[in-house]
Scaffold this motif. Sequence first.
Motif, PDB file in Angstrom:
ATOM      1  N   UNK A 139     -17.540 -29.683  16.986  1.00 12.20           N
ATOM      2  CA  UNK A 139     -17.995 -31.011  16.585  1.00 12.20           C
ATOM      3  C   UNK A 139     -19.372 -30.879  15.942  1.00 12.20           C
ATOM      4  N   UNK A 140     -19.475 -31.317  14.685  1.00 12.82           N
ATOM      5  CA  UNK A 140     -20.746 -31.166  13.974  1.00 12.82           C
ATOM      6  C   UNK A 140     -21.750 -32.200  14.488  1.00 12.82           C
ATOM      7  N   UNK A 141     -23.066 -31.942  14.326  1.00  7.77           N
ATOM      8  CA  UNK A 141     -24.073 -32.920  14.760  1.00  7.77           C
ATOM      9  C   UNK A 141     -23.845 -34.290  14.128  1.00  7.77           C
ATOM     10  N   UNK A 142     -23.343 -34.283  12.862  1.00  2.54           N
ATOM     11  CA  UNK A 142     -23.115 -35.561  12.194  1.00  2.54           C
ATOM     12  C   UNK A 142     -22.031 -36.360  12.922  1.00  2.54           C
ATOM     13  N   UNK A 143     -20.931 -35.651  13.318  1.00  2.00           N
ATOM     14  CA  UNK A 143     -19.854 -36.347  14.039  1.00  2.00           C
ATOM     15  C   UNK A 143     -20.337 -36.851  15.388  1.00  2.00           C
ATOM     16  N   UNK A 144     -21.183 -36.041  16.051  1.00  2.00           N
ATOM     17  CA  UNK A 144     -21.719 -36.471  17.344  1.00  2.00           C
ATOM     18  C   UNK A 144     -22.569 -37.728  17.181  1.00  2.00           C
ATOM     19  N   UNK A 145     -23.364 -37.759  16.084  1.00  2.00           N
ATOM     20  CA  UNK A 145     -24.204 -38.937  15.842  1.00  2.00           C
ATOM     21  C   UNK A 145     -23.328 -40.156  15.560  1.00  2.00           C
ATOM     22  N   UNK A 146     -22.246 -39.927  14.783  1.00  2.00           N
ATOM     23  CA  UNK A 146     -21.323 -41.043  14.498  1.00  2.00           C
ATOM     24  C   UNK A 146     -20.716 -41.565  15.789  1.00  2.00           C
ATOM     25  N   UNK A 147     -20.342 -40.652  16.700  1.00  2.00           N
ATOM     26  CA  UNK A 147     -19.742 -41.068  17.969  1.00  2.00           C
ATOM     27  C   UNK A 147     -20.726 -41.906  18.768  1.00  2.00           C
ATOM     28  N   UNK A 148     -21.995 -41.491  18.759  1.00  2.00           N
ATOM     29  CA  UNK A 148     -22.987 -42.265  19.502  1.00  2.00           C
ATOM     30  C   UNK A 148     -23.164 -43.652  18.899  1.00  2.00           C
ATOM     31  N   UNK A 149     -23.164 -43.711  17.561  1.00  2.00           N
ATOM     32  CA  UNK A 149     -23.268 -45.013  16.901  1.00  2.00           C
ATOM     33  C   UNK A 149     -22.069 -45.884  17.267  1.00  2.00           C
ATOM     34  N   UNK A 150     -20.891 -45.254  17.353  1.00  2.00           N
ATOM     35  CA  UNK A 150     -19.684 -46.003  17.696  1.00  2.00           C
ATOM     36  C   UNK A 150     -19.797 -46.581  19.099  1.00  2.00           C
ATOM     37  N   UNK A 151     -20.384 -45.797  20.015  1.00  2.00           N
ATOM     38  CA  UNK A 151     -20.552 -46.292  21.382  1.00  2.00           C
ATOM     39  C   UNK A 151     -21.452 -47.525  21.398  1.00  2.00           C
ATOM     40  N   UNK A 152     -22.558 -47.443  20.636  1.00  2.00           N
ATOM     41  CA  UNK A 152     -23.470 -48.593  20.575  1.00  2.00           C
ATOM     42  C   UNK A 152     -22.725 -49.815  20.041  1.00  2.00           C
ATOM     43  N   UNK A 153     -21.938 -49.602  18.976  1.00  2.00           N
ATOM     44  CA  UNK A 153     -21.197 -50.726  18.389  1.00  2.00           C
ATOM     45  C   UNK A 153     -20.193 -51.286  19.390  1.00  2.00           C
ATOM     46  N   UNK A 154     -19.497 -50.372  20.116  1.00  2.00           N
ATOM     47  CA  UNK A 154     -18.488 -50.815  21.077  1.00  2.00           C
ATOM     48  C   UNK A 154     -19.125 -51.617  22.203  1.00  2.00           C
TER      49      UNK A 154
END
Lengths: 228, 108
Positions: A73-88
Amino acid sequence: MMCTCCAAPVVVGLRRQAASAGGAIAFWLGNSVLNPATLVFMGFVLGWRWAALRLVLGLPMVFGLGYLANRMTSPREAAQAEAAVVALTAAPQGAPFRRWLVILGRMTLRLVPEYVVLVLLLGAARAWLFPTLGPDIGNHIQWIVAFAVAGALFVIPTAGEVPIVQAMLALGVGAGPAGALLMTLPPISLPSMAMLHRSFPPRILAAVAGAVVLFGLAGGALAVALGF
Amino acid sequence: MLFFAIAVAGLAYVKWLPYWDRAFVAASSHSIGQSILMGKAAQAPAASWDAALAYALAYGKAIWKAMALGLLLGSGAQACCPPTGCVGCSERRRSAARSQAACSPCQG
């Protein structure tokens, strides 16, 4: 304790809730490969050494590939996942029960039709994926590779590999191809990978599929080396 | 609570109880049924519409309850689990069985 296809919708749900790629992969593979009921059936039907082989290779498969998926998992994907959690977390939740029904309907429509089509295709392609079984199929490397790949593509119910391997051995097929099928039939299949193609980056799914086939080769090699 | 109850009751009904019985059948008869791939034959049926339907029906009969449960739990995880809880536990422990258990039950 579920088969690869029945675990797939749960993995889709976990990934939507931003579960890590590694945890989700380990859950998906572990459900079928480390199913204690299957190991017990295997012990009684095929003998406990087959169950031990499956457990010894299954543990590194589940945890090793979970680790690999997290490393991939690239750092970019990890950052996207974290953003998704905030949105959720911020998203309005509404009545939970209604939300559940809506998501259930959407998920069923998205996953089940393509799943049915792929199961029909694989059912028809059985004769192409698996050759006529008999003593001609010995422990040659090409047979072990062929069965490892066919097992990774084909879809079976929970513990379906137990009677399949039993029938193969009864017909005189070598332990090598049988050991390869034992490791690659349950964890992944074409339909379950299709269900998950939106949940993981393609390179992670491809790496998991390739690694499962390698575990199949290891299973075949060990079964031959240990004189099963 | 509802999500948790469905998970436990569903798994017990679809998996734990039937497998408990099947383990004794396996122990006494050293068999848990015929190969779904080709039964007792040495060769799978030639590719045809019949072969496709026969396999899909045999397979569907074996898995439909588990698939229904999988869809219920997959959508339930989305509707009921707080996302941070899932991330937190799957980061902490890779064992996904635990990560599922640690999703807090639906409050609805």
